[in-house]
Write a protein that holds these residues in place. Sequence first.
Motif, mmCIF file in Angstrom:
data_model
loop_
_atom_site.group_PDB
_atom_site.id
_atom_site.type_symbol
_atom_site.label_atom_id
_atom_site.label_comp_id
_atom_site.label_asym_id
_atom_site.label_seq_id
_atom_site.Cartn_x
_atom_site.Cartn_y
_atom_site.Cartn_z
ATOM 1 N N THR A 169 -45.584 -4.774 12.867
ATOM 2 C CA THR A 169 -44.062 -5.417 13.200
ATOM 3 C C THR A 169 -42.977 -4.937 12.021
ATOM 4 O OG1 THR A 169 -44.620 -6.917 11.248
ATOM 5 C CG2 THR A 169 -45.656 -7.513 12.924
ATOM 6 N N PRO A 170 -41.739 -5.257 12.787
ATOM 7 C CA PRO A 170 -40.684 -4.398 12.019
ATOM 8 C C PRO A 170 -40.220 -4.306 11.031
ATOM 9 C CG PRO A 170 -39.815 -5.091 14.395
ATOM 10 C CD PRO A 170 -41.305 -5.412 14.064
ATOM 11 N N SER A 171 -40.971 -6.442 10.534
ATOM 12 C CA SER A 171 -40.587 -6.150 9.437
ATOM 13 C C SER A 171 -41.596 -5.554 8.436
ATOM 14 C CB SER A 171 -40.402 -7.565 8.585
ATOM 15 O OG SER A 171 -39.173 -8.219 9.491
ATOM 16 N N PHE A 172 -42.765 -5.388 9.047
ATOM 17 C CA PHE A 172 -44.118 -5.728 7.696
ATOM 18 C C PHE A 172 -43.788 -3.669 7.608
ATOM 19 C CE2 PHE A 172 -47.779 -2.652 6.941
ATOM 20 C CZ PHE A 172 -48.513 -4.502 6.131
ATOM 21 N N ALA A 173 -42.985 -2.867 8.712
ATOM 22 C CA ALA A 173 -42.921 -1.889 8.714
ATOM 23 C C ALA A 173 -41.827 -1.207 7.459
ATOM 24 C CB ALA A 173 -42.674 -0.763 9.550
ATOM 25 N N GLN A 181 -52.935 11.262 -0.948
ATOM 26 C CA GLN A 181 -54.243 10.811 -0.711
ATOM 27 C C GLN A 181 -55.176 12.036 0.479
ATOM 28 O OE1 GLN A 181 -55.446 6.896 -1.954
ATOM 29 N NE2 GLN A 181 -57.645 7.563 -1.997
ATOM 30 N N TYR A 182 -54.469 11.722 1.792
ATOM 31 C CA TYR A 182 -54.674 12.504 2.688
ATOM 32 C C TYR A 182 -53.881 13.450 2.920
ATOM 33 C CZ TYR A 182 -58.066 8.992 1.171
ATOM 34 O OH TYR A 182 -59.010 8.210 0.854
ATOM 35 N N PRO A 183 -53.702 14.327 2.977
ATOM 36 C CA PRO A 183 -52.601 15.415 3.700
ATOM 37 C C PRO A 183 -53.392 15.572 4.613
ATOM 38 C CG PRO A 183 -53.557 16.383 1.724
ATOM 39 C CD PRO A 183 -54.246 15.037 1.879
ATOM 40 N N ASN A 184 -54.191 15.663 5.390
ATOM 41 C CA ASN A 184 -54.660 16.587 6.728
ATOM 42 C C ASN A 184 -54.217 15.787 7.960
ATOM 43 O OD1 ASN A 184 -54.483 18.643 5.898
ATOM 44 N ND2 ASN A 184 -56.448 18.327 5.227
ATOM 45 N N ILE A 185 -53.618 13.787 7.261
ATOM 46 C CA ILE A 185 -53.710 12.874 8.366
ATOM 47 C C ILE A 185 -52.574 12.652 8.471
ATOM 48 C CG2 ILE A 185 -54.196 10.570 8.591
ATOM 49 C CD1 ILE A 185 -57.133 10.468 7.871
ATOM 50 N N GLN A 186 -52.210 12.713 9.580
ATOM 51 C CA GLN A 186 -50.381 12.479 10.260
ATOM 52 C C GLN A 186 -50.802 11.193 10.242
ATOM 53 O OE1 GLN A 186 -47.926 16.244 11.734
ATOM 54 N NE2 GLN A 186 -47.056 13.850 13.404
ATOM 55 N N VAL A 187 -49.387 10.415 10.282
ATOM 56 C CA VAL A 187 -49.722 9.119 10.611
ATOM 57 C C VAL A 187 -48.188 8.937 11.494
ATOM 58 C CG1 VAL A 187 -49.395 6.376 9.270
ATOM 59 C CG2 VAL A 187 -50.332 7.985 8.228
ATOM 60 N N SER A 188 -48.406 8.244 12.409
ATOM 61 C CA SER A 188 -47.028 7.963 13.599
ATOM 62 C C SER A 188 -47.359 6.871 13.645
ATOM 63 C CB SER A 188 -47.749 8.503 15.044
ATOM 64 O OG SER A 188 -46.900 7.751 15.696
ATOM 65 N N LEU A 189 -46.063 5.899 13.110
ATOM 66 C CA LEU A 189 -46.104 4.430 13.404
ATOM 67 C C LEU A 189 -44.818 4.648 14.542
ATOM 68 C CD1 LEU A 189 -44.273 3.494 9.322
ATOM 69 C CD2 LEU A 189 -46.719 3.303 10.716
ATOM 70 N N LYS A 190 -44.879 3.004 14.185
ATOM 71 C CA LYS A 190 -45.001 2.544 15.494
ATOM 72 C C LYS A 190 -44.525 0.520 15.327
ATOM 73 C CE LYS A 190 -45.879 5.256 19.785
ATOM 74 N NZ LYS A 190 -46.428 5.717 20.975
ATOM 75 N N THR A 191 -43.213 0.311 16.255
ATOM 76 C CA THR A 191 -43.057 -0.978 16.014
ATOM 77 C C THR A 191 -43.498 -2.020 16.817
ATOM 78 O OG1 THR A 191 -40.676 -1.303 16.143
ATOM 79 C CG2 THR A 191 -41.488 -0.499 13.960
ATOM 80 N N GLY A 192 -43.749 -3.265 16.698
ATOM 81 C CA GLY A 192 -43.925 -3.756 17.822
ATOM 82 C C GLY A 192 -43.933 -5.719 17.477
ATOM 83 N N ASP A 193 -44.389 -6.180 18.324
ATOM 84 C CA ASP A 193 -44.629 -7.716 17.551
ATOM 85 C C ASP A 193 -44.994 -8.288 18.879
ATOM 86 O OD1 ASP A 193 -44.296 -9.902 15.111
ATOM 87 O OD2 ASP A 193 -42.162 -9.797 15.558
ATOM 88 N N GLY A 194 -45.428 -10.110 18.204
ATOM 89 C CA GLY A 194 -46.558 -10.185 18.586
ATOM 90 C C GLY A 194 -48.070 -10.986 19.171
ATOM 91 N N ASN A 201 -53.003 3.061 20.703
ATOM 92 C CA ASN A 201 -52.779 2.644 18.945
ATOM 93 C C ASN A 201 -54.052 2.809 18.007
ATOM 94 O OD1 ASN A 201 -49.671 2.102 19.227
ATOM 95 N ND2 ASN A 201 -50.920 0.068 19.577
ATOM 96 N N ASP A 202 -54.291 3.018 17.254
ATOM 97 C CA ASP A 202 -55.603 3.186 16.277
ATOM 98 C C ASP A 202 -55.445 2.094 15.671
ATOM 99 O OD1 ASP A 202 -55.906 5.585 17.474
ATOM 100 O OD2 ASP A 202 -54.744 6.384 15.213
ATOM 101 N N ILE A 203 -54.970 1.412 15.151
ATOM 102 C CA ILE A 203 -54.827 0.102 14.199
ATOM 103 C C ILE A 203 -53.419 -0.887 14.183
ATOM 104 C CG2 ILE A 203 -54.132 -0.665 12.160
ATOM 105 C CD1 ILE A 203 -55.426 1.711 10.811
ATOM 106 N N VAL A 204 -53.740 -1.566 14.303
ATOM 107 C CA VAL A 204 -52.890 -3.054 14.618
ATOM 108 C C VAL A 204 -52.042 -3.956 13.944
ATOM 109 C CG1 VAL A 204 -51.146 -4.209 16.591
ATOM 110 C CG2 VAL A 204 -53.018 -2.037 17.686
ATOM 111 N N ILE A 205 -51.231 -4.381 12.947
ATOM 112 C CA ILE A 205 -50.998 -5.418 12.135
ATOM 113 C C ILE A 205 -49.916 -6.014 12.554
ATOM 114 C CG2 ILE A 205 -50.148 -5.530 9.859
ATOM 115 C CD1 ILE A 205 -51.109 -2.568 9.604
#
Length: 298
Positions: A104-108, A122-135, A144-148
């Motif tokens: 969610t935008p606010s969590f991000a 801690q994990y430099p070889n994992i590149q995190v790609s952040l996207k936002t969504g809601d609902g 998506n690998d993970i959805v919050i």
Amino acid sequence: MLNLKELPSIKALRTFIAVANNLSFSKAAKELSVTQGAVSKQVSALEQQLGQPLFERHLNGIKLTSIGQQYLPQIAEALEVLQNATASLRQMEQVEDILTVNVTPSFASLWLIPAIHRFTEQYPNIQVSLKTGDGALHDISGENDIVIRCLPLAKHYENATLLCRERLKLVASKALVKSAPIQCYADLGKHVFLPQVTRPQLWEQLKSQHYIEDNIEFYGVGFEHFYMSLEAVKHQQGLALLPDFMVRERMQQEQLVNPLHAEFESHYGYYVMVPNYKLNSRKVYLFTQWLKKAFDEK
């Protein structure tokens, strides 16, 4: 089959774009750190290769021909695609995997972005790609690998783990409370409250749990996300209800205050959802464990 020998050089195309943007050979030369003669030579060679004039040359300056006007946006877009592709590859050097996290935008903006460096260190070889969504998501098996998500508390969400229950605090800027002190619930009438347009029931929950009987005055603008309400609070536009973990650091720094220590647990929680076929992924496991530890320590 594409004959690469028939294509103009990148150098010639960059020169053409510089001249077209400046409508001047001398200014383009300065931008490219080359001589004016080199610029003129590149443009002439390009025109000869295309068999079309790209510029009209006059005593008082130059301008694009109709062919040049058609050619410019297509070439600019093509070079941007090449630049993006090259930049993406360079960013991926030394990266084992890319983890796509949709939040969610606010969590991000209010928690994850300030904290994410601890995971990447801690994990430099994992590149995190952040996207936002809601609902709520009816299908999480996409890219998506993970959805919050922040959702009503329930047990029926598929492949979802409750990260934390939502606890909301009554939040104000320190300057606002200093100008109009809040020492009892009756003092709340001196202030306006920032509407939460997606969850308008939150203020009624606060009134119910703290036995506030007086009517409260609402600000003339409603806000969809918590991060918007926070900005309004910072500009002394009213009081807001914000999740404790999103404002904890700002409250510790005394940028914000919680008048009367008013807070309550909403009927919502933050859920981490992972597609079934990605549950055994190493990158997903490491990130979810890091999240869990971060919230267990807060």
